[in-house]
Design an enzyme around this catalytic site. Structure first.
Site, PDB file in Angstrom:
ATOM      1  N   HIS A   1       4.701  -7.298   0.080  1.00 21.92           N
ATOM      2  CA  HIS A   1       4.349  -8.563  -0.602  1.00 21.92           C
ATOM      3  C   HIS A   1       5.129  -8.762  -1.898  1.00 21.92           C
ATOM      4  O   HIS A   1       5.858  -7.744  -2.530  1.00 21.92           O
ATOM      5  CB  HIS A   1       2.842  -8.715  -0.804  1.00 21.92           C
TER       6      HIS A   1
ATOM      7  N   ASP B   1       0.870  -1.268  -0.024  1.00 24.04           N
ATOM      8  CA  ASP B   1      -0.071  -0.033   0.096  1.00 24.04           C
ATOM      9  C   ASP B   1       0.879   1.271   0.118  1.00 24.04           C
ATOM     10  O   ASP B   1       1.733   1.065   0.678  1.00 24.04           O
ATOM     11  CB  ASP B   1      -0.755   0.051   1.250  1.00 24.04           C
TER      12      ASP B   1
ATOM     13  N   SER C   1       8.166   3.735   4.503  1.00 24.23           N
ATOM     14  CA  SER C   1       9.575   3.477   3.799  1.00 24.23           C
ATOM     15  C   SER C   1       9.389   3.670   2.262  1.00 24.23           C
ATOM     16  O   SER C   1       8.082   4.013   1.857  1.00 24.23           O
ATOM     17  CB  SER C   1      10.667   2.873   4.352  1.00 24.23           C
TER      18      SER C   1
END
Length: 388
Positions: A240, A164, A351
């Site tokens: 992911h 995200d 980050s």
């Protein structure tokens, strides 16, 4: 007679003179010790003045450039970048990581974590556990999992978003140069380092950026692409796999912990090459593929689930230019395979993820710069092939 001669030899005048010498020596020693202490205190004083000045200057620059218009990059000069890098950001980030993992009294969890949720617009309704009282500290909340079914991993596209976040930039790598934002660049050679995973042990420092690019030996008709995804503090902090691929190699650059927010990325050229980062190199169906987690200010650590030996933001790492390499082995085989959407790792605060990969020239991105994305959302595909 001898007794009298000895007594006269060490008479009162000589004794007094000796005593004066002893006293003078003691005073000189005391004055020397005082000056040593004063010099020591002076060094400490100036050290803290330097740190304070650097911190104040860095924060001032951060605030100013954070809110500059995105279409008006104003790159900092070398001395300004040096000043910013002198700030004790690694120490601050370790302290922040410690604070984040302090267990909060149950009665304080809802108001304190709730304040963070409000400040950074966290989507609490997507969390697997929306009850803030069940999170022992801020660290646990950062690493929260999502409800089943909240995200769908697109099956029709080669490349999906690893996290995200927001698309900071994407495009083609030209002559070994990448763009972190439009008009502000960094070196591919500096970012990835020696190509040892290809068995190439040559010193890349003697190569130009273009020569380094050529040593990747892309397939005929292919280009090298890149995509940068920025995770803000309020985003879901796990990341992911972005594709079906196989990791063979890991390289850890200790580096700095400068902010990687869009404002700072527009301000500091070569930002990603300064920062601590973990590069995972391997292959996917089109050829070379790399997945890099970049550290940032107040990111207590980067954790990669398949790499238990990795430790980041550690005081014992010493020289920030001293890279640490490792081969990834699963069982008795070299490399580890991942499918799109597989859990890969986590940040202990927002980050950046940088994807650098080989693909045919007709590869097409399905996103725009500045666009908000969710993990599993399509990033791109091989046009006229993948969707047939």
């Amino acid at each position: 007679m001898n007794h009298l001669l000895n007594k006269s030899r060490f008479g009162p005048g000589i004794i007094n003179s000796c005593l004066k010498c002893k006293i003078r020596q003691s005073l000189l020693i005391s004055q020397s010790e005082v000056h040593t202490v004063q010099r020591s205190k002076s060094k400490v004083k100036w050290r803290w003045i330097t740190i304070g000045t650097a911190t104040f200057g860095g924060i001032s620059y951060y605030i100013y450039f954070q809110f500059q218009p995105a279409d008006q990059p104003k790159v900092a000069n070398k001395s300004t970048v040096t000043l910013y890098r002198k700030m004790p950001l690694k120490m601050m980030s370790r302290a922040w990581g410690t604070i984040n993992n302090l267990e909060l009294p149950v009665v304080l969890r809802r108001p304190l974590i709730g304040l963070y949720v409000w400040m950074f617009d966290c989507k609490l309704n997507e969390a697997a556990d929306p009850d803030l009282r069940n999170y022992k500290n801020l660290g646990e909340f950062f690493r929260r999992t999502l409800k089943p079914g909240v995200r769908t991993v697109n099956a029709d596209h080669d490349l999906t978003s690893p996290a995200d976040g927001r698309i900071l930039h994407y495009g083609i790598c030209k002559n070994g140069i990448l763009e972190q934002v439009k008009g502000v660049t960094y070196s591919l050679k500096g970012f990835l380092g020696p190509l040892t995973w290809r068995g190439d042990i040559d010193d890349v420092n003697n190569l130009s950026d273009e020569e380094y690019h050529q040593k990747l030996k892309l397939k005929p008709g292919h280009e090298l692409y890149h995509c940068v995804v920025y995770l803000a503090p309020g985003d879901y902090h796990r990341f992911h796999s972005a594709s079906d691929w196989k990791i063979s190699y890991r390289r850890h650059f200790p580096g700095d912990l400068l902010s990687v927010s869009p404002g700072i990325a527009r301000w500091i050229e070569g930002l990603f090459n300064f920062n601590e980062r973990v590069v995972y190199a391997g292959t996917w169906k089109h050829g070379f593929f790399s997945y890099t987690a970049v550290g940032a200010t107040n990111v207590g650590s980067i954790r990669i689930y398949c790499d238990e030996e990795l430790t980041t933001n550690h005081r014992d790492h010493g020289d920030r230019n001293n890279v640490r390499d490792a081969c990834i082995i699963e069982g008795t085989e070299m490399g580890k395979s991942f499918q799109k959407g597989d859990m890969f790792g986590e940040f202990n605060l927002g980050s950046t993820i940088v994807l650098i990969f080989e693909a045919p020239r007709n590869f097409e991105f399905k996103v725009q710069t500045g666009q908000k994305v969710s993990y599993g959302q399509p990033l791109g595909y091989n046009r006229h092939v993948d969707l047939l």
